[in-house]
Design a protein around this motif. Sequence first.
Motif, PDB file in Angstrom:
ATOM      1  N   LEU A   1      70.457  -5.776 136.168  1.00 31.15           N
ATOM      2  CA  LEU A   1      69.730  -4.580 136.601  1.00 31.15           C
ATOM      3  C   LEU A   1      69.084  -3.810 135.447  1.00 31.15           C
ATOM      4  O   LEU A   1      68.490  -2.763 135.667  1.00 31.15           O
ATOM      5  N   ILE A   2      69.200  -4.326 134.224  1.00 35.14           N
ATOM      6  CA  ILE A   2      68.689  -3.564 133.074  1.00 35.14           C
ATOM      7  C   ILE A   2      67.220  -3.164 133.251  1.00 35.14           C
ATOM      8  O   ILE A   2      66.879  -1.989 133.094  1.00 35.14           O
ATOM      9  N   PRO A   3      66.309  -4.108 133.599  1.00 37.75           N
ATOM     10  CA  PRO A   3      64.909  -3.689 133.763  1.00 37.75           C
ATOM     11  C   PRO A   3      64.738  -2.608 134.824  1.00 37.75           C
ATOM     12  O   PRO A   3      63.954  -1.655 134.638  1.00 37.75           O
ATOM     13  N   ASN A   4      65.492  -2.721 135.923  1.00 38.39           N
ATOM     14  CA  ASN A   4      65.373  -1.719 136.980  1.00 38.39           C
ATOM     15  C   ASN A   4      65.773  -0.336 136.478  1.00 38.39           C
ATOM     16  O   ASN A   4      65.116   0.659 136.751  1.00 38.39           O
ATOM     17  N   VAL A   5      66.882  -0.317 135.704  1.00 38.48           N
ATOM     18  CA  VAL A   5      67.352   0.974 135.204  1.00 38.48           C
ATOM     19  C   VAL A   5      66.328   1.557 134.233  1.00 38.48           C
ATOM     20  O   VAL A   5      66.018   2.748 134.285  1.00 38.48           O
ATOM     21  N   ILE A   6      65.776   0.694 133.385  1.00 33.40           N
ATOM     22  CA  ILE A   6      64.793   1.199 132.420  1.00 33.40           C
ATOM     23  C   ILE A   6      63.565   1.725 133.161  1.00 33.40           C
ATOM     24  O   ILE A   6      63.046   2.805 132.847  1.00 33.40           O
ATOM     25  N   LEU A   7      63.155   0.988 134.171  1.00 32.80           N
ATOM     26  CA  LEU A   7      62.002   1.425 134.956  1.00 32.80           C
ATOM     27  C   LEU A   7      62.288   2.776 135.618  1.00 32.80           C
ATOM     28  O   LEU A   7      61.464   3.691 135.598  1.00 32.80           O
ATOM     29  N   TYR A   8      63.501   2.887 136.147  1.00 38.95           N
ATOM     30  CA  TYR A   8      63.888   4.151 136.785  1.00 38.95           C
ATOM     31  C   TYR A   8      63.815   5.296 135.776  1.00 38.95           C
ATOM     32  O   TYR A   8      63.216   6.339 136.037  1.00 38.95           O
ATOM     33  N   THR A   9      64.417   5.069 134.596  1.00 39.43           N
ATOM     34  CA  THR A   9      64.441   6.120 133.588  1.00 39.43           C
ATOM     35  C   THR A   9      63.024   6.501 133.181  1.00 39.43           C
ATOM     36  O   THR A   9      62.718   7.673 133.004  1.00 39.43           O
ATOM     37  N   LEU A  10      62.158   5.498 133.064  1.00 40.12           N
ATOM     38  CA  LEU A  10      60.772   5.801 132.690  1.00 40.12           C
ATOM     39  C   LEU A  10      60.080   6.603 133.778  1.00 40.12           C
ATOM     40  O   LEU A  10      59.422   7.604 133.506  1.00 40.12           O
ATOM     41  N   ILE A  11      60.211   6.153 135.023  1.00 45.84           N
ATOM     42  CA  ILE A  11      59.484   6.811 136.116  1.00 45.84           C
ATOM     43  C   ILE A  11      59.996   8.229 136.329  1.00 45.84           C
ATOM     44  O   ILE A  11      59.231   9.154 136.564  1.00 45.84           O
ATOM     45  N   ILE A  12      61.315   8.393 136.228  1.00 47.68           N
ATOM     46  CA  ILE A  12      61.866   9.717 136.526  1.00 47.68           C
ATOM     47  C   ILE A  12      61.820  10.646 135.321  1.00 47.68           C
ATOM     48  O   ILE A  12      61.455  11.810 135.433  1.00 47.68           O
ATOM     49  N   TYR A  13      62.222  10.136 134.154  1.00 43.88           N
ATOM     50  CA  TYR A  13      62.299  11.034 132.995  1.00 43.88           C
ATOM     51  C   TYR A  13      61.109  10.879 132.058  1.00 43.88           C
ATOM     52  O   TYR A  13      60.477  11.869 131.692  1.00 43.88           O
ATOM     53  N   GLY A  14      60.813   9.652 131.668  1.00 39.77           N
ATOM     54  CA  GLY A  14      59.840   9.434 130.606  1.00 39.77           C
ATOM     55  C   GLY A  14      58.456   9.932 130.964  1.00 39.77           C
ATOM     56  O   GLY A  14      57.952  10.898 130.381  1.00 39.77           O
ATOM     57  N   VAL A  15      57.853   9.295 131.983  1.00 31.06           N
ATOM     58  CA  VAL A  15      56.464   9.601 132.311  1.00 31.06           C
ATOM     59  C   VAL A  15      56.279  11.061 132.757  1.00 31.06           C
ATOM     60  O   VAL A  15      55.405  11.754 132.224  1.00 31.06           O
ATOM     61  N   PRO A  16      57.077  11.549 133.710  1.00 33.78           N
ATOM     62  CA  PRO A  16      56.830  12.936 134.148  1.00 33.78           C
ATOM     63  C   PRO A  16      56.980  13.945 133.021  1.00 33.78           C
ATOM     64  O   PRO A  16      56.160  14.866 132.895  1.00 33.78           O
ATOM     65  N   THR A  17      57.975  13.762 132.148  1.00 35.82           N
ATOM     66  CA  THR A  17      58.129  14.711 131.044  1.00 35.82           C
ATOM     67  C   THR A  17      56.892  14.668 130.170  1.00 35.82           C
ATOM     68  O   THR A  17      56.329  15.708 129.826  1.00 35.82           O
ATOM     69  N   ALA A  18      56.453  13.446 129.843  1.00 38.77           N
ATOM     70  CA  ALA A  18      55.296  13.327 128.963  1.00 38.77           C
ATOM     71  C   ALA A  18      54.058  13.954 129.609  1.00 38.77           C
ATOM     72  O   ALA A  18      53.359  14.757 128.992  1.00 38.77           O
ATOM     73  N   VAL A  19      53.841  13.617 130.869  1.00 40.18           N
ATOM     74  CA  VAL A  19      52.633  14.104 131.537  1.00 40.18           C
ATOM     75  C   VAL A  19      52.673  15.623 131.707  1.00 40.18           C
ATOM     76  O   VAL A  19      51.726  16.337 131.353  1.00 40.18           O
ATOM     77  N   ALA A  20      53.799  16.109 132.238  1.00 38.66           N
ATOM     78  CA  ALA A  20      53.870  17.550 132.512  1.00 38.66           C
ATOM     79  C   ALA A  20      53.774  18.341 131.216  1.00 38.66           C
ATOM     80  O   ALA A  20      53.098  19.363 131.146  1.00 38.66           O
ATOM     81  N   THR A  21      54.436  17.832 130.176  1.00 42.82           N
ATOM     82  CA  THR A  21      54.384  18.542 128.908  1.00 42.82           C
ATOM     83  C   THR A  21      52.951  18.590 128.384  1.00 42.82           C
ATOM     84  O   THR A  21      52.452  19.623 127.948  1.00 42.82           O
ATOM     85  N   ARG A  22      52.265  17.425 128.495  1.00 38.47           N
ATOM     86  CA  ARG A  22      50.890  17.335 127.998  1.00 38.47           C
ATOM     87  C   ARG A  22      49.971  18.280 128.755  1.00 38.47           C
ATOM     88  O   ARG A  22      49.150  18.973 128.160  1.00 38.47           O
ATOM     89  N   LEU A  23      50.165  18.312 130.068  1.00 40.33           N
ATOM     90  CA  LEU A  23      49.248  19.106 130.884  1.00 40.33           C
ATOM     91  C   LEU A  23      49.435  20.601 130.670  1.00 40.33           C
ATOM     92  O   LEU A  23      48.491  21.367 130.812  1.00 40.33           O
ATOM     93  N   CYS A  24      50.670  21.008 130.362  1.00 33.36           N
ATOM     94  CA  CYS A  24      50.856  22.465 130.306  1.00 33.36           C
ATOM     95  C   CYS A  24      50.926  22.990 128.884  1.00 33.36           C
ATOM     96  O   CYS A  24      51.489  24.049 128.637  1.00 33.36           O
ATOM     97  N   ILE A  25      50.340  22.238 127.918  1.00 33.69           N
ATOM     98  CA  ILE A  25      50.379  22.746 126.543  1.00 33.69           C
ATOM     99  C   ILE A  25      49.710  24.127 126.419  1.00 33.69           C
ATOM    100  O   ILE A  25      50.325  25.063 125.906  1.00 33.69           O
ATOM    101  N   PRO A  26      48.470  24.297 126.907  1.00 33.68           N
ATOM    102  CA  PRO A  26      47.855  25.617 126.740  1.00 33.68           C
ATOM    103  C   PRO A  26      48.644  26.711 127.444  1.00 33.68           C
ATOM    104  O   PRO A  26      48.896  27.779 126.886  1.00 33.68           O
ATOM    105  N   LEU A  27      49.097  26.383 128.669  1.00 36.13           N
ATOM    106  CA  LEU A  27      49.858  27.355 129.451  1.00 36.13           C
ATOM    107  C   LEU A  27      51.145  27.735 128.718  1.00 36.13           C
ATOM    108  O   LEU A  27      51.472  28.907 128.539  1.00 36.13           O
ATOM    109  N   ALA A  28      51.893  26.687 128.256  1.00 35.59           N
ATOM    110  CA  ALA A  28      53.165  26.936 127.587  1.00 35.59           C
ATOM    111  C   ALA A  28      52.950  27.759 126.331  1.00 35.59           C
ATOM    112  O   ALA A  28      53.711  28.683 126.041  1.00 35.59           O
ATOM    113  N   ASN A  29      51.877  27.421 125.592  1.00 35.45           N
ATOM    114  CA  ASN A  29      51.615  28.191 124.377  1.00 35.45           C
ATOM    115  C   ASN A  29      51.290  29.634 124.705  1.00 35.45           C
ATOM    116  O   ASN A  29      51.715  30.553 124.010  1.00 35.45           O
ATOM    117  N   GLY A  30      50.548  29.803 125.803  1.00 39.30           N
ATOM    118  CA  GLY A  30      50.215  31.171 126.208  1.00 39.30           C
ATOM    119  C   GLY A  30      51.459  31.966 126.557  1.00 39.30           C
ATOM    120  O   GLY A  30      51.656  33.085 126.073  1.00 39.30           O
TER     121      GLY A  30
END
Lengths: 437, 390
Positions: A75-104
């Motif tokens: 199940l290793i690939p499945n777990v890695i995929l899960y971690t990426l989809i749930i933690y990796g990608v959303p954190t990266a995307v949300a953080t990137r999108l709200c840089i100006p807002l967060a800085n403000g």
Amino acid sequence: MGGERGNGANSERGRSRFRNLWKPYSRVPLLGWFFGALVAVTLERLAGTPLAQFLGLQKIPVLFGFSVMLKNPVLIPNVILYTLIIYGVPTAVATRLCIPLANGIAASLFRFPMAVTAAAHLALLYAILHVWAEISDYRVLVLRLTLIAVMLTLSLNVINGYMGEFSCSHPGFMALGAYCASVLTIGLFVNAQLLGTASLPAALGPFLFPVALILGGLVASFGALFVAIPSFRTRGDYLAIISLAFLFIVKSLIENLEFVRGPRGLSGQPDWADLPTVFLWTVLCVWSINNFVRSTIGKALNAVRDNEMAADAMTVDTRRTKMVAFLFGAFWAGVAGGLFAHVMRYVNPGNFGIQNLAEVLAMVYFGGLNSVYGSIVGAVSISLLGEALRPLEIFKWIIIPLLLILVMIFRPTGLIAFRDLDVANLLKPKPKPDGEG
Amino acid sequence: MRTRSLVGVFVLLGFLTFFPSGWVQAQTIKIGINAELTGDIPKVGEGTKFAAQMWLEDVKAAGGLAVGGKKYPVELVIEDNESKAESAVKAATKMITEDGVLVMVGPQASKQAVPAGGIANNYKTPMITPWSTNPDTTKDRPFVFRACFLDPFQGPVLANFITQEFKFTKAAVLYDVASDYPKGLAEFFKKAWEGLHGPGSVVAYESFTTKDTDFSSQLTKINNSGAQVLFTPQYYNEVALIVQQAHQLGWKKPIVGSDSWGSAETVSLCGKDCYGLFFSTHYAAAGATGATKAFIDRYQKKHGYVPDDVAALTWDAMLLVQKAIEDTGGLTGDLKKDRENVRSAMGRITKFKGITGEMTFSGGGDPSKCAVIVRISDKGQFEFYKSACP
């Protein structure tokens, strides 16, 4: 995302694209990362279970799927995929999108007094932990014990790192705090026979719990006097032995005290050490220890460590400095012990022995001496690693010590040693550097 | 392109949110084993694991566990508690909330079993500890059971046995004050003995601390006290030292022990000095018959040594669990209800024939069962001498 395949110019382009992708993240304030993490944990809350089942995992992997991966490597690939989809990608995307807002927001928060800014950040951090832990009671328990480990490691770092003594009495301080707080809470609220007085109404409990913890800390400080006084005359190995003796004295004292049921242990502590309480105490501990080591006395402590005689000549009151540091470290160890007793809801003198000492020492030296960051990193990583690798049984006791040895070889003072935790610097907004438009 | 992949991810996530939750899986019965596989007492954890795996083999050979006319596959969830209280609590929480075990077996040592029992009881999950003798483990916890007898029972059994067998009236006790089990048992023995022979009949009540190796001052006192028998509820390594030193100091009267003597190491460390001595325990390996013998032979063949009482008690605990599950008359599929049913079925078990004796749970979590008095033979084997029932 980034295309790292290919050769020659292609790979060069890939690398530069990767660098371009990473570039904006250098401008993310702490608040931005918190936003990203909050999005990730909320997403797990909403879509974690269906995604886990879709990927063939029975449930949401609790600790990032370590135990699933170790028990069932397919199940290793499945777990890695899960971690990426749930933690990796959303954190990266949300953080990137709200840089100006967060800085403000960070900039406008920064105009308030530091206490308000810090409180807002802590509230957000707590929200992240809370949403993450709400998925499972197991996470709550691991989190609570990890936070307690942070407190213990920090308080030991005051003595072993900042003061440079090698003290082995920490589990003893912890035991004193644990037993004192337990006797108070059990005696006053659960079992009237223990203290011989009538039980108080349970409604008062949560208000008196901090008092019990503080008293436990004070008792531990009082016990620390017995180590602090000989520490005026001895250093190094000799102090290590004296403090080790203190640990054994405390342990056999409790074993022979029929009043606290000796080796049978004391059980039935009320369940008051929930996540918010432990979080609050940990924050208090980090805050006070950080201020302590950054104050004049903290600098005096470093002077004593580097050269006691020179420090004395430079008008540092070495006796007072050592005494204060010992009592202060012991106080927080006592409070952590009290919290530990109420998380476990059972204490036994056997819980506070050499093994416990070895664990706390490993956390301090792994994370880094003389550093608040280091203690937090050390405590969290050793706790989580220990928990994640538990399915390996005996091999776990080979891997973790091996890691420690590697750290000692490549970074002899620990991962993040001798680094100040400057709260203002940590929380400040990170607007565009001057060079760029 | 980045936007497109982002859109893709969000679409996928949105799809997953509305995905009907899960496929229907064949319902398996999960049984948690919370054992001391590493840490201070790895041998205890090993015995637990081996006995549980032997049980699983039997169940698998039978094609699963038949409950209410339906066969369910069984799975063991084995977690290491590192002989640490906090790890035992973490392991218990994990197997109950994450793995969804129906029943938890273990932890063995009281230091782990007391806090883990609190967790099991909070989550209303039945737990059975094969070996823990601390009364707190099951006290006021309807969901926690144990498979061994308790010290308040063993103390009087030994006092009665010595009185009937030797007709003695004066006893001496030597015990470890810093260890939970010997201390409790010494107290119960003293109370029972004084109940039989009047106050002051325990003429010497001497103690030492864990890891002491020289007992000559205590033994001299005992020698001079006029005691007719020495009772010492210690572990095997101390038993050897105590018995040998007592004999060197001229003690020729009987020495009696408790179930902590029941390790193969006792005789190998103590040698001839221990031959002919008596102790009470859960089962006698030498001269065992029937199911007990079958278990011992099978275990020895597979793992190369005679199982000690932990393995035997774990085996019984597994069978108790099996019986309780079978007695529920059928699983509902709702874990909460099933756990409740298993608990009440376990509480109703009467006259269960285990390899360590017949057990009956009368209401509480502690079984009433017989103790066995064992004599160490002249070949150094543990021979059945007589059994003592409540």
